[in-house]
Design a protein around this motif. Structure first.
Motif, short mmCIF file in Angstrom:
data_model
loop_
_atom_site.label_atom_id
_atom_site.label_comp_id
_atom_site.label_asym_id
_atom_site.label_seq_id
_atom_site.Cartn_x
_atom_site.Cartn_y
_atom_site.Cartn_z
N LEU A 65 0.83 -1.21 0.00
CA LEU A 65 0.00 0.00 0.00
C LEU A 65 0.87 1.26 0.00
O LEU A 65 0.57 2.23 -0.70
CB LEU A 65 -0.96 0.00 1.19
CG LEU A 65 -2.08 -1.05 1.12
CD1 LEU A 65 -2.89 -1.04 2.41
CD2 LEU A 65 -2.96 -0.84 -0.09
N SER A 66 1.96 1.23 0.75
CA SER A 66 2.90 2.35 0.77
C SER A 66 3.51 2.55 -0.62
O SER A 66 3.59 3.68 -1.13
CB SER A 66 4.00 2.08 1.79
OG SER A 66 5.05 3.00 1.68
N LEU A 67 3.92 1.46 -1.24
CA LEU A 67 4.53 1.54 -2.57
C LEU A 67 3.50 1.99 -3.61
O LEU A 67 3.79 2.85 -4.46
CB LEU A 67 5.13 0.19 -2.95
CG LEU A 67 6.00 0.14 -4.19
CD1 LEU A 67 7.16 1.12 -4.13
CD2 LEU A 67 6.52 -1.27 -4.41
N LEU A 68 2.29 1.44 -3.56
CA LEU A 68 1.25 1.82 -4.52
C LEU A 68 0.91 3.30 -4.43
O LEU A 68 0.67 3.96 -5.46
CB LEU A 68 -0.01 0.98 -4.31
CG LEU A 68 0.06 -0.46 -4.79
CD1 LEU A 68 -1.15 -1.23 -4.32
CD2 LEU A 68 0.19 -0.52 -6.31
N GLN A 69 0.89 3.83 -3.23
CA GLN A 69 0.60 5.25 -3.07
C GLN A 69 1.60 6.10 -3.86
O GLN A 69 1.23 7.06 -4.52
CB GLN A 69 0.64 5.63 -1.59
CG GLN A 69 0.21 7.05 -1.31
CD GLN A 69 0.13 7.35 0.18
OE1 GLN A 69 0.63 6.59 1.02
NE2 GLN A 69 -0.50 8.45 0.52
N GLU A 72 1.16 5.26 -7.93
CA GLU A 72 -0.04 5.78 -8.60
C GLU A 72 0.09 7.25 -8.97
O GLU A 72 -0.57 7.72 -9.89
CB GLU A 72 -1.27 5.52 -7.72
CG GLU A 72 -1.64 4.05 -7.72
CD GLU A 72 -2.66 3.64 -6.68
OE1 GLU A 72 -3.27 2.57 -6.87
OE2 GLU A 72 -2.84 4.37 -5.68
N THR A 73 1.01 7.97 -8.32
CA THR A 73 1.24 9.37 -8.68
C THR A 73 2.08 9.51 -9.94
O THR A 73 2.13 10.59 -10.53
CB THR A 73 1.92 10.14 -7.53
OG1 THR A 73 3.23 9.63 -7.33
CG2 THR A 73 1.11 10.05 -6.25
N ILE A 74 2.74 8.41 -10.36
CA ILE A 74 3.58 8.46 -11.57
C ILE A 74 3.12 7.42 -12.60
O ILE A 74 3.90 6.95 -13.41
CB ILE A 74 5.08 8.27 -11.23
CG1 ILE A 74 5.31 6.94 -10.49
CG2 ILE A 74 5.62 9.44 -10.44
CD1 ILE A 74 6.76 6.52 -10.40
N LYS A 77 4.17 7.93 -16.19
CA LYS A 77 5.61 7.72 -16.40
C LYS A 77 5.94 6.22 -16.46
O LYS A 77 6.75 5.79 -17.28
CB LYS A 77 6.42 8.40 -15.31
CG LYS A 77 6.38 9.91 -15.39
CD LYS A 77 7.18 10.53 -14.28
CE LYS A 77 7.08 12.04 -14.31
NZ LYS A 77 7.85 12.65 -13.23
N ILE A 78 5.30 5.44 -15.57
CA ILE A 78 5.54 3.99 -15.56
C ILE A 78 5.16 3.39 -16.91
O ILE A 78 5.88 2.55 -17.46
CB ILE A 78 4.75 3.31 -14.42
CG1 ILE A 78 5.32 3.72 -13.07
CG2 ILE A 78 4.78 1.79 -14.56
CD1 ILE A 78 4.49 3.28 -11.87
N CYS A 79 4.06 3.85 -17.47
CA CYS A 79 3.58 3.32 -18.75
C CYS A 79 4.42 3.78 -19.94
O CYS A 79 4.32 3.21 -21.02
CB CYS A 79 2.12 3.71 -18.96
SG CYS A 79 1.01 2.95 -17.76
N SER A 80 5.25 4.80 -19.74
CA SER A 80 6.03 5.34 -20.87
C SER A 80 7.50 4.94 -20.84
O SER A 80 8.29 5.43 -21.65
CB SER A 80 5.91 6.87 -20.91
OG SER A 80 6.56 7.45 -19.79
#
Length: 132
Positions: A65-69, A72-74, A77-80
């Motif tokens: 949950l800490s990592l997902l928080q 999810e803000t980037i 960027k993750i998809c690119s």
């Protein structure tokens, strides 16, 4: 002890991933880089890892949950990230005695999936006299 990482593998370099995400990884290496001593081997692929910032004593669910928080803000960027060959969340847990088991809520699994990430689990049972 528990650890949770975002793992991104690429046919490019870890520097390209760092540049795209604008985040310094916890660990990273390029294909062909030497593995830590005393191994004479080299890494077969480029990997970029970002560790959860939750305390080590946190549950795997609290770590993710800490990592997902943060992730999810980037999301865009993750998809690119160019040249990604695999991306997933790596769950690592060490325990003594009876296997404590673990579970994730449907919401957590959906959040991981919505980022296009798979899941990998490393579970280690330690003897009573060994540290993890």
């Amino acid at each position: 002890k528990n650890f949770v990482y975002l793992v991104i593998e690429s046919s490019g370099t870890y520097q390209e991933i760092t540049s795209t995400l604008e985040i310094i990884p916890t660990k990273a290496w390029n294909a062909g880089d030497p593995k830590p001593s005393p191994s004479p081997c080299k890494h077969n692929s480029t990997s970029w890892l970002l560790e959860s910032q939750a305390p080590k004593s946190s549950s795997l669910e609290e770590h993710v949950l800490s990592l997902l928080q943060a992730l999810e803000t980037i999301r865009d960027k993750i998809c690119s990230i160019p040249l990604v060959t695999e991306s997933h969340i790596l769950f690592v847990t060490y325990y003594r005695g009876c296997n404590p088991g673990f579970w994730f809520s449907a919401d957590t699994i959906n959040r991981i999936s919505s980022l296009g990430l798979g899941m990998e689990f490393d579970v280690y049972s330690l003897p009573d006299d060994e540290d993890g």
